[in-house]
Design a protein around this motif. Structure first.
Motif, mmCIF file in Angstrom:
data_model
loop_
_atom_site.group_PDB
_atom_site.id
_atom_site.type_symbol
_atom_site.label_atom_id
_atom_site.label_comp_id
_atom_site.label_asym_id
_atom_site.label_seq_id
_atom_site.Cartn_x
_atom_site.Cartn_y
_atom_site.Cartn_z
ATOM 1 N N PRO A 121 20.057 -2.813 51.570
ATOM 2 C CA PRO A 121 19.406 -1.531 51.297
ATOM 3 C C PRO A 121 19.190 -0.746 52.590
ATOM 4 O O PRO A 121 19.226 -1.335 53.681
ATOM 5 N N VAL A 122 18.972 0.556 52.426
ATOM 6 C CA VAL A 122 18.925 1.418 53.604
ATOM 7 C C VAL A 122 17.615 2.190 53.676
ATOM 8 O O VAL A 122 16.939 2.400 52.682
ATOM 9 N N SER A 123 17.323 2.664 54.873
ATOM 10 C CA SER A 123 16.230 3.597 55.079
ATOM 11 C C SER A 123 16.752 4.742 55.947
ATOM 12 O O SER A 123 17.674 4.549 56.734
ATOM 13 N N GLY A 124 16.167 5.909 55.785
ATOM 14 C CA GLY A 124 16.599 7.046 56.619
ATOM 15 C C GLY A 124 16.857 8.307 55.817
ATOM 16 O O GLY A 124 17.074 9.373 56.390
ATOM 17 N N GLY A 125 16.869 8.185 54.492
ATOM 18 C CA GLY A 125 16.990 9.371 53.637
ATOM 19 C C GLY A 125 18.368 10.003 53.672
ATOM 20 O O GLY A 125 19.296 9.504 54.315
ATOM 21 N N VAL A 126 18.468 11.128 52.951
ATOM 22 C CA VAL A 126 19.755 11.825 52.843
ATOM 23 C C VAL A 126 20.195 12.341 54.222
ATOM 24 O O VAL A 126 21.383 12.296 54.566
ATOM 25 N N GLY A 127 19.220 12.786 55.025
ATOM 26 C CA GLY A 127 19.537 13.253 56.384
ATOM 27 C C GLY A 127 20.199 12.147 57.195
ATOM 28 O O GLY A 127 21.207 12.370 57.883
ATOM 29 N N GLY A 128 19.654 10.932 57.091
ATOM 30 C CA GLY A 128 20.215 9.781 57.814
ATOM 31 C C GLY A 128 21.593 9.407 57.287
ATOM 32 O O GLY A 128 22.480 9.008 58.049
ATOM 33 N N ALA A 129 21.773 9.541 55.956
ATOM 34 C CA ALA A 129 23.083 9.234 55.363
ATOM 35 C C ALA A 129 24.132 10.227 55.867
ATOM 36 O O ALA A 129 25.259 9.860 56.205
ATOM 37 N N GLN A 130 23.754 11.503 55.943
ATOM 38 C CA GLN A 130 24.701 12.530 56.401
ATOM 39 C C GLN A 130 25.032 12.359 57.881
ATOM 40 O O GLN A 130 26.190 12.467 58.282
ATOM 41 N N ALA A 131 24.011 12.056 58.673
ATOM 42 C CA ALA A 131 24.206 11.948 60.123
ATOM 43 C C ALA A 131 24.798 10.600 60.537
ATOM 44 O O ALA A 131 25.177 10.413 61.695
ATOM 45 N N GLY A 132 24.879 9.653 59.612
ATOM 46 C CA GLY A 132 25.377 8.318 59.958
ATOM 47 C C GLY A 132 24.385 7.536 60.794
ATOM 48 O O GLY A 132 24.769 6.705 61.615
ATOM 49 N N MET A 227 9.099 23.265 57.560
ATOM 50 C CA MET A 227 10.234 22.641 58.250
ATOM 51 C C MET A 227 11.538 23.079 57.568
ATOM 52 O O MET A 227 11.610 23.103 56.334
ATOM 53 N N ASP A 228 12.538 23.413 58.370
ATOM 54 C CA ASP A 228 13.848 23.784 57.795
ATOM 55 C C ASP A 228 14.613 22.527 57.378
ATOM 56 O O ASP A 228 14.446 21.464 57.974
ATOM 57 N N GLY A 229 15.467 22.671 56.378
ATOM 58 C CA GLY A 229 16.417 21.603 56.036
ATOM 59 C C GLY A 229 15.822 20.410 55.302
ATOM 60 O O GLY A 229 16.495 19.395 55.133
ATOM 61 N N VAL A 230 14.564 20.490 54.891
ATOM 62 C CA VAL A 230 13.971 19.381 54.127
ATOM 63 C C VAL A 230 13.851 19.794 52.649
ATOM 64 O O VAL A 230 13.852 20.994 52.337
ATOM 65 N N PRO A 231 13.733 18.832 51.716
ATOM 66 C CA PRO A 231 13.640 19.200 50.308
ATOM 67 C C PRO A 231 12.531 20.209 49.994
ATOM 68 O O PRO A 231 12.698 21.068 49.127
ATOM 69 N N ALA A 232 11.385 20.148 50.706
ATOM 70 C CA ALA A 232 10.286 21.089 50.432
ATOM 71 C C ALA A 232 10.732 22.537 50.604
ATOM 72 O O ALA A 232 10.181 23.445 49.983
ATOM 73 N N SER A 233 11.729 22.751 51.450
ATOM 74 C CA SER A 233 12.177 24.120 51.704
ATOM 75 C C SER A 233 13.347 24.520 50.811
ATOM 76 O O SER A 233 13.962 25.565 51.026
ATOM 77 N N ARG A 234 13.712 23.673 49.851
ATOM 78 C CA ARG A 234 14.728 24.068 48.858
ATOM 79 C C ARG A 234 14.271 23.620 47.456
ATOM 80 O O ARG A 234 15.001 22.974 46.720
ATOM 81 N N ASP A 235 13.040 23.981 47.137
ATOM 82 C CA ASP A 235 12.455 23.693 45.819
ATOM 83 C C ASP A 235 12.497 22.212 45.455
ATOM 84 O O ASP A 235 12.656 21.852 44.288
ATOM 85 N N TYR A 236 12.428 21.344 46.447
ATOM 86 C CA TYR A 236 12.403 19.887 46.250
ATOM 87 C C TYR A 236 13.670 19.372 45.547
ATOM 88 O O TYR A 236 13.616 18.377 44.820
ATOM 89 N N GLN A 237 14.809 20.051 45.794
ATOM 90 C CA GLN A 237 16.079 19.570 45.235
ATOM 91 C C GLN A 237 16.737 18.625 46.241
ATOM 92 O O GLN A 237 16.516 18.736 47.444
ATOM 93 N N GLY A 238 17.607 17.706 45.731
ATOM 94 C CA GLY A 238 18.247 16.729 46.624
ATOM 95 C C GLY A 238 17.190 15.753 47.121
ATOM 96 O O GLY A 238 16.097 15.679 46.580
ATOM 97 N N GLY A 239 17.514 14.990 48.164
ATOM 98 C CA GLY A 239 16.525 14.075 48.744
ATOM 99 C C GLY A 239 16.321 12.801 47.927
ATOM 100 O O GLY A 239 17.272 12.266 47.367
ATOM 101 N N PHE A 240 15.078 12.343 47.836
ATOM 102 C CA PHE A 240 14.744 11.056 47.232
ATOM 103 C C PHE A 240 13.852 11.333 46.025
ATOM 104 O O PHE A 240 12.697 11.738 46.167
ATOM 105 N N GLN A 241 14.405 11.110 44.839
ATOM 106 C CA GLN A 241 13.709 11.526 43.620
ATOM 107 C C GLN A 241 12.395 10.753 43.371
ATOM 108 O O GLN A 241 12.308 9.564 43.674
#
Ligand code: NAD
Length: 297
Positions: A121-132, A227-241
């Protein structure tokens, strides 16, 4: 370079598969969602028509699925279990967050067929997955860990060997119980500050430099616009449900019960996410928990 079957191309699996393709591996990708497959093709993966098709002849199979029942179905109990068609040299790396008991039983079923299986299992969120830059927490033998390491390094920065099969899931659930508690506490503190006239950005900057600093404040602020680029700034879409956080807190409660460990804060966090889910917010990112604290507009 290896041939890798990747099953489950959601918020996390999609970018993880893309990073493997970027590193030069042949990635045969499968998901039930046609949209996820379309994105995977754009990212350099080969689209497979089924999980069985993807896994045939693969050196590694990686899965990134919602819960234990999906993992068990894919490898052991489904119509065409992947353990029946994988070669003895293949290694299965399951990166989903599932209960440790299922991880252990799937590993044992694989061993019976001569196929290696590790929980990672992983930790780091969608940002971590995208950045590797994900953290991987592996449960399995030393030899399996060493074999998986170069593959995991294409998707992550910190690769830990927690112990034998299931140990990765136990460590992950400890981490996510703490994350749920920290997010709830962060929402609570920010909401109280805002209700008393503070600017949430100013308050966040203060707490980041003070003893309340934590991961949610640093990289995942729950208040829109801070904060830019986090789910809170895009109506809580994407990220960790919310649904997935609620699942993880349930897994933590199972571990707590089985081991008679006291987890009052984890239990409170689970109750809060349960209320939020019951209010119809299960598919939003988990930082949307702040809605539970805010006054109705
Ligand atoms: P998600 O819902 O975005 O993705 C899951 C994907 O699996 C979906 O695309 C779905 O179509 C696919 N799927 C389901 N059953 C399938 C099957 N039988 N065959 C093929 N595809 C199937 O979820 P996610 O956020 O990517 O999370 C995946 C796992 O990673 C979960 O166990 C979650 O707890 C864990 N996780 C998530 C995060 C995060 O920040 N999102 C962080 C760490 C760990």
């Amino acid at each position: 370079m290896a041939t890798i079957a990747f099953i489950g191309l959601g918020n996390m699996g999609g970018p993880m598969a893309a990073n493997l393709a970027k590193a030069g591996h042949t990635v045969k990708a499968f998901d039930l969602s046609p949209k996820a497959l379309e994105t995977a093709a754009e990212q350099g993966c080969q689209v497979a028509e089924s999980a069985q098709h993807a896994a045939t002849g693969a050196d590694f199979v990686i899965s990134m699925l919602p819960a234990g029942k999906h993992v068990q179905g894919l490898y052991v109990t489904g119509e065409q279990p992947l353990f029946d068609l994988l070669g003895n040299d293949a290694l299965v790396i399951d990166c989903s967050t599932i209960d440790a008991e299922t991880a252990r039983s799937v590993a044992a079923a694989g061993a019976e067929k001569g196929v290696g299986f590790i929980d990672a299992p992983v930790s780091g969120g969608v940002g971590g997955a995208q950045a590797g830059t994900l953290t991987f927490i592996v449960g399995g033998t030393d030899a399996q860990f060493q074999k998986a390491q170069p593959i995991l390094e294409c998707m992550g920065k910190n690769i830990f060997h927690a112990g034998d099969h299931g140990a990765g899931q136990i460590a992950k659930v400890c981490n996510n119980m703490l994350l749920g508690i920290l997010m709830a506490g962060t929402c609570e503190a920010l909401n109280m500050g805002v209700k008393n006239g503070l600017d949430p950005k100013v308050l966040s900057d203060i707490m980041k430099q003070s003893s309340g600093n934590n991961w949610a404040l640093q990289v995942y602020n729950p208040v829109p616009g801070v904060m830019d680029g986090v789910p809170a700034s895009r109506d809580y879409q994407g990220g960790f449900q919310v649904d997935l956080m609620f699942k993880d807190l349930g897994l933590a409660m199972e571990v707590s019960q089985q081991s008679a460990s006291a987890t009052p804060m984890g239990s409170a966090a689970r109750a809060l996410f349960n209320l939020h889910k019951a209010a119809g917010h299960g598919s939003l990112d988990f930082s949307s928990l702040i809605k539970l604290y805010q006054d109705a507009e």
